[in-house]
Scaffold this active site. Sequence first.
Site, mmCIF file in Angstrom:
data_model
loop_
_atom_site.group_PDB
_atom_site.id
_atom_site.type_symbol
_atom_site.label_atom_id
_atom_site.label_comp_id
_atom_site.label_asym_id
_atom_site.label_seq_id
_atom_site.Cartn_x
_atom_site.Cartn_y
_atom_site.Cartn_z
ATOM 1 N N GLU A 165 0.815 -1.221 0.000
ATOM 2 C CA GLU A 165 0.000 0.000 0.000
ATOM 3 C C GLU A 165 0.852 1.276 0.000
ATOM 4 O O GLU A 165 0.745 2.116 0.902
ATOM 5 C CB GLU A 165 -0.961 0.005 1.187
ATOM 6 C CG GLU A 165 -1.942 -1.162 1.181
ATOM 7 C CD GLU A 165 -2.995 -1.072 2.275
ATOM 8 O OE1 GLU A 165 -2.883 -0.177 3.145
ATOM 9 O OE2 GLU A 165 -3.925 -1.891 2.279
ATOM 10 N N GLU A 363 -5.047 -8.772 0.683
ATOM 11 C CA GLU A 363 -5.717 -8.407 1.937
ATOM 12 C C GLU A 363 -7.189 -8.180 1.651
ATOM 13 O O GLU A 363 -7.553 -7.590 0.632
ATOM 14 C CB GLU A 363 -5.150 -7.118 2.560
ATOM 15 C CG GLU A 363 -3.798 -7.231 3.202
ATOM 16 C CD GLU A 363 -3.345 -5.916 3.846
ATOM 17 O OE1 GLU A 363 -4.224 -5.127 4.282
ATOM 18 O OE2 GLU A 363 -2.133 -5.682 3.902
#
Length: 460
Positions: A165, A363
């Site tokens: 991220e 995720e």
Amino acid sequence: MTKYLFPEDFWWGSAASATQTEGTDSIKDKTIWDKWFEEEPNRFFEGVGPNHTSDFYHQFNEDIKLMKETGHNSFRLSISWTRLMDQDTNEVNQEAVQFYNHVINELKENHIEPFVNLYHFDMPYKKQQQGGFESLEVVDYYVDYATKCFELFGDRVKYWFTFNEPIVPVEGGYLYDFHYPNIVDAKRGFQVAFNTVLANAKVIQSYKETGYDGKIGIILNLTPSYPRSENEEDVKAAEIADLFFNRSFLDPVTKGEYPKALVDILKNHELVPTYTEDNLKTIKQYTVDLLGVNYYQPRRVKARDTVPNPNAPFFPEYYFDNYEMPGRKMNPYRGWEIYHKGIYDIMINLKDNYNNIESFISENGMGVENEARFIEDGQINDTYRIDFVKSHLIWLNKAIKEGANCTGYHMWTFMDNWSWMNAYKNRYGFISVDIHTMKRTIKQSGKWFKEVSSSNSLID
């Protein structure tokens, strides 16, 4: 009842990070999180910092056995830069090498494939003092660290990831003030974003030029941008939100170039980062082999209701307002919308517009507060988490059947862990952790996941 079959050799597992699970035992150098907690403990939920977390450092043997019990055939972990490297001398910490060797070997012995991420928000504080990823010198330090990881563990680790991220430290650290160094300055933030993309390319270059037998990619949190309506201005607002929050990283790491529309916006606001033609060539040449996709929630936007203040700091919201769709399904603990179809839309977008790059869900998860109220017969009966994962998997299965090149599903997270500023407020794990005794207990979702993984299928 419907049965949903998944492809052969599908990766089933979960993801975690060093800072959120290991604790700081045997680490000499601070990360930015350690430093920030020292400076402003009040900004962390109940004043809980990253010192102990879930103690994976001492209990990894037991934890890996529990991974096996919950059906894992793969597990995404991260290596701590501050644990592995002395930040003054750049020497390798042999105790850290021993720890990560033990973890990797134990995973392999249990037939759990290690997916290793090199950076998960955990900038060493001493490197942040040198400018963090605003500094090309720190980029080079990061490439050296990554190269050392390949040398130490590349004989056994076949799946590597440069960043998790990477947009979040830009958003949190340089735009919206929820990560250290808490700088509200878009120009500096976009420089960090560019240099992170450059660092990704340079690490891939190092990996490829050495000839390792494996794949290297990146993990991006993709948030599909949905317009309030089909009105032209709402659609345009959603497209610009997509440029900033998805394509700003997705395009350069997969296609090797930035969207022209994004560059034009940055030029218009005099926010184009500093770069060289050689930088652009490196980014063009060294793109990812595979893409990890983190998906939690959609982004819903509309055309702005008001004219932006010309004297205010620049934010992407200069071009749109966020929109709360009436009747949306919510996770009230996290304040996030639950929209299962988003996972399908992401995968179809990758199929249609990104050359159907190999990807996997790295995720996806649901944080819930005060899970102890759901204890039945000594375990947490988290049917809400089972429903959450099942609904996403059904939409993922549909995308795969339509040709999306998705090779796995990892939930966030394996066991309850420390969640940055939220500490232990919301629990995400297949395994519950008593943060006072560190006792681990499999939740109902962990047992259910074993059934799904063992059969490589889902029944609804």
